[in-house]
Write a protein that holds these residues in place. Structure first.
Motif, mmCIF file in Angstrom:
data_model
loop_
_atom_site.group_PDB
_atom_site.id
_atom_site.type_symbol
_atom_site.label_atom_id
_atom_site.label_comp_id
_atom_site.label_asym_id
_atom_site.label_seq_id
_atom_site.Cartn_x
_atom_site.Cartn_y
_atom_site.Cartn_z
ATOM 1 N N GLU A 47 0.677 -1.316 -0.115
ATOM 2 C CA GLU A 47 -0.124 -0.355 0.094
ATOM 3 C C GLU A 47 1.020 1.464 0.110
ATOM 4 O OE1 GLU A 47 -3.473 2.230 3.045
ATOM 5 O OE2 GLU A 47 -3.910 -0.031 2.478
ATOM 6 N N GLY A 48 0.703 1.797 -1.110
ATOM 7 C CA GLY A 48 1.265 3.652 -0.644
ATOM 8 C C GLY A 48 1.337 4.201 -1.922
ATOM 9 N N ASN A 49 1.616 4.904 -2.457
ATOM 10 C CA ASN A 49 1.515 5.956 -3.881
ATOM 11 C C ASN A 49 3.015 5.986 -4.469
ATOM 12 O OD1 ASN A 49 0.964 7.671 -5.619
ATOM 13 N ND2 ASN A 49 0.677 9.730 -4.696
ATOM 14 N N TYR A 50 3.419 5.813 -6.013
ATOM 15 C CA TYR A 50 4.401 5.261 -6.510
ATOM 16 C C TYR A 50 4.850 6.342 -7.420
ATOM 17 C CZ TYR A 50 4.698 0.862 -3.235
ATOM 18 O OH TYR A 50 3.977 0.522 -2.720
ATOM 19 N N LEU A 51 5.558 6.532 -7.680
ATOM 20 C CA LEU A 51 5.710 7.806 -9.141
ATOM 21 C C LEU A 51 6.563 7.400 -10.356
ATOM 22 C CD1 LEU A 51 7.172 10.307 -6.807
ATOM 23 C CD2 LEU A 51 4.919 10.292 -6.884
ATOM 24 N N ALA A 52 5.727 7.137 -11.209
ATOM 25 C CA ALA A 52 6.782 6.556 -12.141
ATOM 26 C C ALA A 52 5.933 6.569 -13.622
ATOM 27 C CB ALA A 52 5.882 4.736 -12.617
ATOM 28 N N ALA A 53 6.497 6.810 -15.028
ATOM 29 C CA ALA A 53 6.289 7.144 -15.581
ATOM 30 C C ALA A 53 7.016 5.945 -16.907
ATOM 31 C CB ALA A 53 5.957 8.392 -16.377
ATOM 32 N N GLY A 54 6.079 5.546 -18.477
ATOM 33 C CA GLY A 54 7.218 4.610 -19.165
ATOM 34 C C GLY A 54 7.106 3.503 -18.997
ATOM 35 N N LEU A 55 6.576 2.589 -17.856
ATOM 36 C CA LEU A 55 6.862 1.603 -17.438
ATOM 37 C C LEU A 55 5.971 0.349 -19.375
ATOM 38 C CD1 LEU A 55 5.614 1.458 -14.499
ATOM 39 C CD2 LEU A 55 7.969 1.518 -14.558
ATOM 40 N N THR A 56 6.933 -0.561 -19.519
ATOM 41 C CA THR A 56 6.788 -1.441 -20.296
ATOM 42 C C THR A 56 6.542 -2.935 -19.510
ATOM 43 O OG1 THR A 56 9.360 -2.205 -21.481
ATOM 44 C CG2 THR A 56 7.876 0.254 -22.266
ATOM 45 N N VAL A 57 5.801 -3.642 -20.020
ATOM 46 C CA VAL A 57 5.596 -4.886 -20.101
ATOM 47 C C VAL A 57 4.939 -6.187 -21.038
ATOM 48 C CG1 VAL A 57 3.244 -4.481 -19.209
ATOM 49 C CG2 VAL A 57 3.882 -6.597 -18.891
ATOM 50 N N ASN A 58 6.143 -6.234 -21.312
ATOM 51 C CA ASN A 58 5.757 -7.241 -23.310
ATOM 52 C C ASN A 58 6.188 -9.340 -22.560
ATOM 53 O OD1 ASN A 58 5.941 -5.832 -24.257
ATOM 54 N ND2 ASN A 58 7.841 -5.022 -24.190
ATOM 55 N N ASN A 59 6.018 -8.982 -21.122
ATOM 56 C CA ASN A 59 5.552 -10.493 -20.125
ATOM 57 C C ASN A 59 4.437 -11.050 -20.624
ATOM 58 O OD1 ASN A 59 8.337 -10.199 -19.494
ATOM 59 N ND2 ASN A 59 7.689 -8.963 -17.760
ATOM 60 N N ASN A 60 4.382 -12.464 -20.722
ATOM 61 C CA ASN A 60 2.892 -13.619 -20.599
ATOM 62 C C ASN A 60 2.853 -13.910 -19.099
ATOM 63 O OD1 ASN A 60 2.874 -12.510 -23.611
ATOM 64 N ND2 ASN A 60 3.728 -14.713 -24.171
ATOM 65 N N GLN A 61 1.446 -13.503 -19.073
ATOM 66 C CA GLN A 61 0.992 -14.457 -17.668
ATOM 67 C C GLN A 61 1.539 -13.457 -16.216
ATOM 68 O OE1 GLN A 61 1.824 -18.830 -18.304
ATOM 69 N NE2 GLN A 61 -0.184 -18.814 -19.223
ATOM 70 N N GLN A 62 1.835 -12.495 -15.786
ATOM 71 C CA GLN A 62 1.925 -11.583 -15.432
ATOM 72 C C GLN A 62 0.857 -10.971 -14.711
ATOM 73 O OE1 GLN A 62 5.509 -8.964 -16.241
ATOM 74 N NE2 GLN A 62 6.283 -9.640 -14.270
ATOM 75 N N SER A 63 1.211 -11.058 -13.371
ATOM 76 C CA SER A 63 -0.302 -10.105 -11.937
ATOM 77 C C SER A 63 0.873 -9.134 -11.817
ATOM 78 C CB SER A 63 -0.599 -11.328 -11.279
ATOM 79 O OG SER A 63 -0.875 -12.491 -12.069
ATOM 80 N N PHE A 64 -0.715 -8.035 -11.438
ATOM 81 C CA PHE A 64 0.329 -6.842 -11.131
ATOM 82 C C PHE A 64 -0.507 -5.980 -10.154
ATOM 83 C CE2 PHE A 64 1.704 -7.023 -15.363
ATOM 84 C CZ PHE A 64 3.298 -6.956 -15.643
ATOM 85 N N ILE A 65 -0.775 -6.953 -8.426
ATOM 86 C CA ILE A 65 -1.258 -6.717 -7.981
ATOM 87 C C ILE A 65 -0.646 -5.983 -6.620
ATOM 88 C CG2 ILE A 65 -1.727 -9.068 -7.668
ATOM 89 C CD1 ILE A 65 0.080 -10.624 -5.867
ATOM 90 N N ALA A 66 -1.837 -5.027 -5.147
ATOM 91 C CA ALA A 66 -1.205 -4.153 -4.114
ATOM 92 C C ALA A 66 -2.924 -5.032 -3.402
ATOM 93 C CB ALA A 66 -2.554 -3.331 -4.606
#
Length: 126
Positions: A47-66
């Motif tokens: 839990e929190g606030n993250y600062l980002a831009a320009g992220l790339t994901v080209n992997n398959n079968q990946q989860s992004f969870i919080a």
């Protein structure tokens, strides 16, 4: 030599934690989050606030969870927060925030197949 600190990423099959890669929510977290994505493992955001831009994901079968629905990734530069073409991606519990008054571009631009957003996940300009 004794092991002084174990990270989740050391456990086979466990998601990686963006904090283990240096994300702190105070400075630009792009490099830390991208390093976590590049492992190809599921990525966990405490839990929190993250600062980002320009992220790339080209992997398959990946989860992004919080947890808790109180986790934000706030854009800190023009362009997308996250883009890519991976298939079978899952996003849960993350609010992608654009900062409309400061930065241009879409928050999310994913072109893969079977991309799921659920459980307190969204995108806004605020």
């Amino acid at each position: 030599m004794a092991l002084t600190k174990a990270h989740n990423r050391m456990i086979a099959g466990a998601p990686v934690n963006v904090l283990d890669f240096g994300a702190d929510g105070v400075t630009d977290d792009t490099a830390a989050i991208q390093a976590a994505i590049n492992t190809g493992k599921d990525v966990f955001f405490p839990e929190g606030n993250y600062l980002a831009a320009g992220l790339t994901v080209n992997n398959n079968q990946q989860s992004f969870i919080a947890n808790g629905g109180n986790t934000k990734i706030t854009k800190n530069a023009n362009g997308t927060i996250i883009s890519g073409s991976g298939d079978d991606l899952y996003f849960g519990g993350i609010d992608f925030r654009g900062g409309a008054s400061s930065f241009t571009g879409d928050n999310i631009s994913l072109t893969g197949n079977r991309i799921t957003f659920s459980e307190n996940c969204g995108s806004s300009d605020a």
